[in-house]
Scaffold this active site. Structure first.
Site, PDB file in Angstrom:
ATOM      1  N   PRO A   2       0.824  -1.319   0.009  1.00 16.11           N
ATOM      2  CA  PRO A   2       0.162   0.060  -0.242  1.00 16.11           C
ATOM      3  C   PRO A   2       0.804   1.036   0.130  1.00 16.11           C
ATOM      4  O   PRO A   2       1.711   1.333   0.940  1.00 16.11           O
ATOM      5  CB  PRO A   2      -0.528  -0.091   1.183  1.00 16.11           C
ATOM      6  CG  PRO A   2      -1.043  -1.406   1.451  1.00 16.11           C
ATOM      7  CD  PRO A   2       0.470  -2.266   1.040  1.00 16.11           C
ATOM      8  N   GLU A   3       0.536   2.189  -0.872  1.00 19.01           N
ATOM      9  CA  GLU A   3       1.349   3.644  -0.928  1.00 19.01           C
ATOM     10  C   GLU A   3       0.652   4.325  -0.087  1.00 19.01           C
ATOM     11  O   GLU A   3      -0.456   4.302   0.654  1.00 19.01           O
ATOM     12  CB  GLU A   3       1.322   3.725  -2.355  1.00 19.01           C
ATOM     13  CG  GLU A   3       1.869   2.777  -3.208  1.00 19.01           C
ATOM     14  CD  GLU A   3       2.221   3.156  -4.676  1.00 19.01           C
ATOM     15  OE1 GLU A   3       2.173   4.345  -5.092  1.00 19.01           O
ATOM     16  OE2 GLU A   3       2.008   2.285  -5.633  1.00 19.01           O
ATOM     17  N   LYS A  50       4.713   5.443   3.937  1.00 25.03           N
ATOM     18  CA  LYS A  50       4.012   3.891   4.029  1.00 25.03           C
ATOM     19  C   LYS A  50       3.926   3.256   5.745  1.00 25.03           C
ATOM     20  O   LYS A  50       3.558   2.255   5.566  1.00 25.03           O
ATOM     21  CB  LYS A  50       4.796   3.053   3.165  1.00 25.03           C
ATOM     22  CG  LYS A  50       4.732   3.582   1.635  1.00 25.03           C
ATOM     23  CD  LYS A  50       5.775   2.634   0.710  1.00 25.03           C
ATOM     24  CE  LYS A  50       5.684   2.957  -0.632  1.00 25.03           C
ATOM     25  NZ  LYS A  50       6.478   2.350  -1.428  1.00 25.03           N
ATOM     26  N   ARG A 312      11.887  -3.117 -10.082  1.00 27.33           N
ATOM     27  CA  ARG A 312      10.589  -3.068 -10.201  1.00 27.33           C
ATOM     28  C   ARG A 312       9.980  -3.016 -11.504  1.00 27.33           C
ATOM     29  O   ARG A 312      10.319  -2.315 -12.403  1.00 27.33           O
ATOM     30  CB  ARG A 312       9.815  -1.761  -9.395  1.00 27.33           C
ATOM     31  CG  ARG A 312      10.427  -1.888  -7.892  1.00 27.33           C
ATOM     32  CD  ARG A 312       9.703  -2.808  -7.098  1.00 27.33           C
ATOM     33  NE  ARG A 312       8.505  -2.662  -7.067  1.00 27.33           N
ATOM     34  CZ  ARG A 312       7.564  -1.796  -5.983  1.00 27.33           C
ATOM     35  NH1 ARG A 312       8.287  -1.094  -5.242  1.00 27.33           N
ATOM     36  NH2 ARG A 312       6.392  -1.828  -5.985  1.00 27.33           N
TER      37      ARG A 312
END
Length: 335
Positions: A2-3, A50, A312
């Site tokens: 989750p950002e 975060k 990523r």
């Protein structure tokens, strides 16, 4: 993982319960004994990037605290997921600059003062009791209020068993909080640095612009939590697309105007995402996990990261985000 906008929403969900006492506990966590929260008071909730920080205090009538051992910190392997974005943001030469358990949920009501064991003793960092619970969310981490998460599909064993929360806190006001896929550890203070938080009013644009201007791909720098705390892979992809910048563009070759635009899109996209969460709207992306951009161009996908660092997945449009820096692209088109 989750950002920033998602963690801000979790903070919004938890904040109304500040001032209430934990009256019953449950959960599958072995690193933090759920029973140790019994009788503690949730006194504060803060958010940074975060991470969520929750302060727990004992009843004031219990007086001064003695010296007993604190819960063991998270093992090195369990910290790797929350450090992945930081690792990608750093080149090797610049390092100096779940599966849920299947057992049923058990409610734990301990006897005595076991709730104090997590708050007593001196810490090597601050010399005070570790009363702040740092919550870091895994790839699918979440907090649920007054309900439990339900299975959305069959697991690898073929059954529809609901996920088991890591921690459940039943509060004196009659509500409960369920934490899923979270990594939790005790701290002596909330590690909050608003100048690097992309959703904070104190976010330091100058510091962020200076970091982006370095001679390294901007897609690495954007994930550096020292300057863009709360920024993750979705925000990275969307901001780069909206700014028309190729993810592997060297920041040192981009004009100040385009770096300013990139920071603007980071902040605006993050704020819009958070606002949508409060309104119950699903965030719509233009490039992330898309096959075509909004103009119908084919989208490319590849894993980018520094040599030896974490890679990523990145989506970009070769036509909307040319490899040449935008200023050089403009010069090439007019030559």
């Amino acid at each position: 993982m989750p950002e920033g906008p998602s963690v801000r929403k979790f903070h919004h969900l938890v904040s109304p319960f500040v001032g209430q006492q934990v009256v019953k506990t449950g959960g599958s966590s072995k690193k933090l004994n759920p029973a140790s929260f019994q009788f503690l008071w949730l006194q504060d909730a803060q958010v940074h990037g975060k991470k969520l920080f929750l302060r727990f205090d004992p009843d004031e009538e219990l007086g001064s605290l003695g010296n007993v051992s604190l819960p063991e910190p998270l093992q090195k392997g369990e910290r790797e997921e929350e450090d992945q974005d930081q690792k990608q943001a750093l080149r090797p030469s610049s390092q100096n600059i779940s599966n849920e358990p299947s057992q049923p949920l058990e409610l734990v009501i301990p006897s005595g003062d076991s709730g104090l064991e997590c708050l007593q003793g001196d810490t090597s960092a601050g010399g005070g009791a570790e009363r702040w619970l740092q919550v870091s969310f895994g790839l699918f981490g979440s907090i649920w209020v007054n309900e439990f998460s339900r299975a959305k599909k069959a697991n690898k064993r073929g059954d529809w068993r609901d996920p088991i929360p890591r921690l459940v806190l039943y509060l004196s006001g009659g509500s409960f909080l369920a934490f899923y896929n979270c990594q939790m550890s005790w701290r002596s203070s909330a590690l909050v640095q608003p100048t690097s938080d992309i959703l904070s009013e104190k976010f330091h644009r100058g510091q962020a612009l200076e970091a982006l201007g370095r001679e390294q791909p901007v897609c690495y720098t954007l994930l550096d939590q020292r300057y863009f705390s709360g920024l993750g892979n979705i925000i990275k992809n969307e901001a780069l697309y909206r700014a028309g910048i190729h993810p592997l563009s060297l920041g040192s070759l981009l004009s100040p105007r385009h770096l300013e635009a990139l920071v603007d899109h980071v902040v605006e996209f993050s704020a819009d995402w958070l606002q949508g969460k409060f309104q119950g709207k699903q965030q719509h992306t233009q490039i992330y996990q898309k096959e075509q951009c909004p103009f119908g161009h084919p989208v490319m996908k590849d894993a980018f990261g520094p040599p030896g660092g974490f890679q990523r997945l990145t989506w970009w449009c070769p036509q909307c985000q040319p490899r040449l820096p935008p200023n050089e692209q403009e010069q090439a088109q007019h030559s």
